[in-house]
Design an enzyme around this catalytic site. Sequence first.
Site, PDB file in Angstrom:
ATOM      1  N   SER A 101       0.811  -1.218   0.000  1.00 36.07           N
ATOM      2  CA  SER A 101       0.000   0.000   0.000  1.00 36.07           C
ATOM      3  C   SER A 101       0.845   1.268   0.000  1.00 36.07           C
ATOM      4  CB  SER A 101      -0.942  -0.048   1.206  1.00 36.07           C
ATOM      5  OG  SER A 101      -1.914   0.966   1.144  1.00 36.07           O
ATOM      6  N   ASP A 240      -2.484   6.433  -3.438  1.00 32.39           N
ATOM      7  CA  ASP A 240      -1.331   5.795  -2.809  1.00 32.39           C
ATOM      8  C   ASP A 240      -0.816   4.694  -3.728  1.00 32.39           C
ATOM      9  OD1 ASP A 240      -3.393   3.960  -2.455  1.00 32.39           O
ATOM     10  OD2 ASP A 240      -2.717   3.322  -0.475  1.00 32.39           O
ATOM     11  N   ASP A 242      -1.001   1.506  -4.034  1.00 33.40           N
ATOM     12  CA  ASP A 242      -1.831   0.442  -4.614  1.00 33.40           C
ATOM     13  C   ASP A 242      -3.214   0.931  -5.026  1.00 33.40           C
ATOM     14  OD1 ASP A 242      -2.908   0.682  -2.022  1.00 33.40           O
ATOM     15  OD2 ASP A 242      -3.456  -1.443  -1.953  1.00 33.40           O
ATOM     16  N   ASP A 244      -5.879   2.263  -3.436  1.00 35.19           N
ATOM     17  CA  ASP A 244      -7.136   2.185  -2.697  1.00 35.19           C
ATOM     18  C   ASP A 244      -7.380   3.422  -1.831  1.00 35.19           C
ATOM     19  OD1 ASP A 244      -5.285   1.664  -0.703  1.00 35.19           O
ATOM     20  OD2 ASP A 244      -6.125  -0.275  -0.116  1.00 35.19           O
TER      21      ASP A 244
END
Length: 448
Positions: A101, A240, A242, A244
């Site tokens: 993440s 960010d 990834d 999400d």
Amino acid sequence: MTKKYFGTDGIRGRVGTGQMTAESVLKLGWAVGRVLSKHGNKLVVIGKDTRISGYMFEAALEAGLSAAGVDVKIIGPMPTPGIAYLTRTLRASAGIVISASHNPFYDNGLKFFSSEGTKLPDDIEHEIEAMFESPMETVDSAKLGKAERIEDAQGRYIEACKATIPIGTNFAGIKVVLDCANGATYHIAPNVFAELGAEVVSIGVEPDGLNINENCGSTHPNNLAAAVLQNRADIGIAFDGDGDRVMMVDSKGQIIDGDEILYIITKARMASSDKQKGIAGTLMSNMGLELAIKNMGLDFVRTNVGDRYVLECLKNEGWALGGESSGHIICLDRTTTGDGIVSALQVMAYLAESGKSLIEALEGMEKMPQILINVPLPVKTDPTQEPKVQAAVESIEEKLAGRGRVLLRASGTEPLIRVMVEGEDERQVNEYAQHIADAVAESVAHAG
């Protein structure tokens, strides 16, 4: 029952340590394959962000799943919510995302989705952990799993994102700066917004395996703010690593966080025929959001920090919208998990429909001053239980006299204690937070 390997958002750690070694990930792939094939078909989708270690872990997962007799669909770099979507549409028994993440490149992790595109249930995670600790056995050669790369995954997800706003919505005349954090949205988000008519300026779209989240993206929104002012844009959007999480910036360079984004989306739904009954926030949600939501005549519930708890609350209450200050926004009426691109599209669609600017869309919500200080934990300890720390908290709560909040909690993803203080006076809030943080740091130092 406490889980040994799974945290609040899958498994995460420093590459080369703990479970984030090639050997452990191979066996995890095998364990996942053995467990999930009992609960569904023998097909798993694998995606990743842009970290250099993703190559290693992708190969290890593929080998482990194959050894368990499970077929694999390889997606390559793709936002985490894109893997959730493709897991559903490809009718796979599970999806696995190789990502840490918003963490630096030297960390990595594994996030798991069920066949419905939601987080795995606790009982399945316990079953995977038990299988992981069993001896690894490879199926007969004739039953080994096969791997196939999905070439049109990018286009599928782009269309899915665009489908979350009304047909005919056009962003023509809106200039937007996108910061893709050199992460998984770099080849997705610019196309989504450009195809919807926006004038797009893209930054953070040159991943090299090492620069993911490095001074860019939603964790460093000041860079986006500077780019918005430099390009005289109407709005800035940062994701960010990834994809999400999402943060925004208005035309004056002011940062718009997850609480404010959730407020605008709620306002957009209430302005349409899509009425809401309640909104889910977390313990970290600003009191200004709670007051604004209640002023709309809606219920507001706080959950523990973590999008899985927000999602759990939404399902229990039968609600559609919830989120975190960090930019994890869940629109269950549009998708199954937190999605930075989808959340940003909901805001953009409201601006395009109403003709309002981002600043105007925030009318009706006044954030309270809130300060968050992260105190590193060099040793495994819980300073929140120390008498000196508890005394510091009690002292500040007495001074706030019900006109603010204090929250101490351990991070679910990093070795940190997060100290949050919220109140009416910004100078006092800063002083109070620093006082508690100093008490925590002193307690940690003594424990070491």
